[in-house]
Design a protein around this motif. Structure first.
Motif, mmCIF file in Angstrom:
data_model
loop_
_atom_site.group_PDB
_atom_site.id
_atom_site.type_symbol
_atom_site.label_atom_id
_atom_site.label_comp_id
_atom_site.label_asym_id
_atom_site.label_seq_id
_atom_site.Cartn_x
_atom_site.Cartn_y
_atom_site.Cartn_z
ATOM 1 N N LEU A 1 0.800 -1.225 0.000
ATOM 2 C CA LEU A 1 0.000 0.000 0.000
ATOM 3 C C LEU A 1 0.832 1.275 0.000
ATOM 4 N N ASP A 2 1.862 1.353 0.823
ATOM 5 C CA ASP A 2 2.677 2.571 0.865
ATOM 6 C C ASP A 2 3.231 2.915 -0.514
ATOM 7 N N MET A 3 3.689 1.903 -1.232
ATOM 8 C CA MET A 3 4.232 2.109 -2.567
ATOM 9 C C MET A 3 3.120 2.493 -3.553
ATOM 10 N N LEU A 4 1.943 1.910 -3.392
ATOM 11 C CA LEU A 4 0.848 2.110 -4.339
ATOM 12 C C LEU A 4 0.206 3.487 -4.252
ATOM 13 N N VAL A 5 0.063 4.003 -3.040
ATOM 14 C CA VAL A 5 -0.654 5.264 -2.860
ATOM 15 C C VAL A 5 -0.033 6.381 -3.682
ATOM 16 N N GLU A 6 1.275 6.411 -3.748
ATOM 17 C CA GLU A 6 1.969 7.485 -4.467
ATOM 18 C C GLU A 6 1.623 7.518 -5.949
ATOM 19 N N THR A 7 1.494 6.348 -6.562
ATOM 20 C CA THR A 7 1.308 6.283 -8.012
ATOM 21 C C THR A 7 -0.123 5.968 -8.442
ATOM 22 N N ARG A 8 -1.022 5.788 -7.507
ATOM 23 C CA ARG A 8 -2.411 5.467 -7.837
ATOM 24 C C ARG A 8 -3.316 6.596 -7.358
ATOM 25 N N PRO A 9 -3.685 7.502 -8.247
ATOM 26 C CA PRO A 9 -4.478 8.666 -7.831
ATOM 27 C C PRO A 9 -5.807 8.289 -7.186
ATOM 28 N N VAL A 10 -6.359 7.150 -7.539
ATOM 29 C CA VAL A 10 -7.640 6.741 -6.981
ATOM 30 C C VAL A 10 -7.526 6.453 -5.477
ATOM 31 N N LEU A 11 -6.300 6.277 -4.977
ATOM 32 C CA LEU A 11 -6.086 6.021 -3.548
ATOM 33 C C LEU A 11 -5.793 7.288 -2.755
ATOM 34 N N HIS A 12 -5.475 8.362 -3.443
ATOM 35 C CA HIS A 12 -5.087 9.603 -2.767
ATOM 36 C C HIS A 12 -6.199 10.104 -1.848
ATOM 37 N N GLY A 13 -5.826 10.445 -0.615
ATOM 38 C CA GLY A 13 -6.749 11.055 0.327
ATOM 39 C C GLY A 13 -7.782 10.114 0.923
ATOM 40 N N ARG A 14 -7.638 8.820 0.724
ATOM 41 C CA ARG A 14 -8.607 7.861 1.260
ATOM 42 C C ARG A 14 -8.111 7.260 2.572
ATOM 43 N N THR A 15 -9.055 6.939 3.438
ATOM 44 C CA THR A 15 -8.723 6.243 4.674
ATOM 45 C C THR A 15 -8.509 4.762 4.358
ATOM 46 N N ILE A 16 -7.921 4.026 5.301
ATOM 47 C CA ILE A 16 -7.712 2.596 5.091
ATOM 48 C C ILE A 16 -9.056 1.880 4.927
ATOM 49 N N SER A 17 -10.087 2.341 5.619
ATOM 50 C CA SER A 17 -11.416 1.751 5.486
ATOM 51 C C SER A 17 -11.974 1.978 4.078
ATOM 52 N N GLU A 18 -11.783 3.172 3.556
ATOM 53 C CA GLU A 18 -12.247 3.473 2.190
ATOM 54 C C GLU A 18 -11.462 2.669 1.161
ATOM 55 N N ILE A 19 -10.182 2.499 1.406
ATOM 56 C CA ILE A 19 -9.347 1.709 0.496
ATOM 57 C C ILE A 19 -9.787 0.250 0.520
ATOM 58 N N ARG A 20 -10.104 -0.278 1.696
ATOM 59 C CA ARG A 20 -10.579 -1.663 1.799
ATOM 60 C C ARG A 20 -11.891 -1.820 1.041
ATOM 61 N N THR A 21 -12.786 -0.848 1.157
ATOM 62 C CA THR A 21 -14.055 -0.900 0.425
ATOM 63 C C THR A 21 -13.803 -0.896 -1.083
ATOM 64 N N TYR B 1 -11.097 -1.946 -2.611
ATOM 65 C CA TYR B 1 -10.534 -3.273 -2.922
ATOM 66 C C TYR B 1 -11.660 -4.305 -3.019
ATOM 67 N N ASP B 2 -12.526 -4.358 -2.009
ATOM 68 C CA ASP B 2 -13.610 -5.347 -1.991
ATOM 69 C C ASP B 2 -14.582 -5.151 -3.155
ATOM 70 N N ASP B 3 -14.940 -3.901 -3.438
ATOM 71 C CA ASP B 3 -15.864 -3.631 -4.538
ATOM 72 C C ASP B 3 -15.292 -4.087 -5.876
ATOM 73 N N ARG B 4 -14.012 -3.888 -6.053
ATOM 74 C CA ARG B 4 -13.394 -4.274 -7.319
ATOM 75 C C ARG B 4 -13.296 -5.793 -7.481
ATOM 76 N N GLN B 5 -13.227 -6.528 -6.393
ATOM 77 C CA GLN B 5 -13.137 -7.987 -6.495
ATOM 78 C C GLN B 5 -14.346 -8.558 -7.230
ATOM 79 N N THR B 6 -15.507 -8.003 -6.980
ATOM 80 C CA THR B 6 -16.725 -8.453 -7.653
ATOM 81 C C THR B 6 -16.630 -8.198 -9.158
ATOM 82 N N ILE B 7 -16.142 -7.038 -9.515
ATOM 83 C CA ILE B 7 -15.998 -6.694 -10.932
ATOM 84 C C ILE B 7 -14.958 -7.594 -11.592
ATOM 85 N N TYR B 8 -13.876 -7.867 -10.867
ATOM 86 C CA TYR B 8 -12.801 -8.695 -11.417
ATOM 87 C C TYR B 8 -13.208 -10.159 -11.578
ATOM 88 N N ASP B 9 -14.358 -10.542 -11.055
ATOM 89 C CA ASP B 9 -14.817 -11.919 -11.216
ATOM 90 C C ASP B 9 -15.097 -12.264 -12.675
#
Length: 164
Positions: free
Chosen positions: A105-125, A127-135
């Protein structure tokens, strides 16, 4: 996002002697700026439109069927992109567990704008939401703890019908 698509894709392409294309890199080259800047200057919607166009253009090219391509983690959020990919390519979902992803995560936040300014709870959500799409994929390969060479070997085994 953050599963190692580019490094694994490059390793896979080399082993299979196929060309490799990273859609994010293609966009960055055409726009002469990194994805983070595109997000800042034009917004996510503009980036997603560019992403969809590049994926559609690349997949319609005659040589694309023989290439390994990497699409950004958010590309599949667009139903049209999912449909194009599922109909015109073999989609391999590189699954990474939450625990393994969190270690990056520390490495990813810098280069992934979609993670900028999000809490760990928001990031987990996210991640979980995308798992359904990735199915929606043809093959699922778990890459936890694998280096690009090991992951690409696992993909080749999957494509050859071996159990993975």
């Amino acid at each position: 996002m953050g599963s190692g698509k580019t490094m694994i894709g490059e390793a896979l392409a080399k082993k299979l002697n196929k060309p490799f294309a990273d859609i994010d890199k293609i966009i960055e080259e055409k726009e002469s700026m990194p994805i983070t800047e595109i997000f800042k200057k034009e917004g996510e919607a503009a980036f997603r439109a560019k992403e969809k166009m590049e994926i559609a253009n690349y997949l319609s090219a005659s040589s694309a069927g023989n290439a390994i391509i990497s699409v950004g983690g958010g590309a599949f959020l667009q139903e049209e992109v999912r449909d194009i990919c599922m109909k015109n390519t073999t989609v391999i979902f590189l699954h990474i567990s939450w625990t393994a992803w969190l270690e990056r995560l520390d490495m990813l936040v810098e280069t992934r704008p979609v993670l900028h300014g999000r809490t760990i709870s928001e990031i987990r959500t996210l991640y979980d939401d995308r798992q359904t799409i990735y199915d929606q994929h043809h093959y699922r390969v778990t890459v936890d703890g694998l280096d690009p060479e090991e992951a690409s070997d696992k993909i080749i085994s999957a494509l050859q019908g071996k159990s993975i």
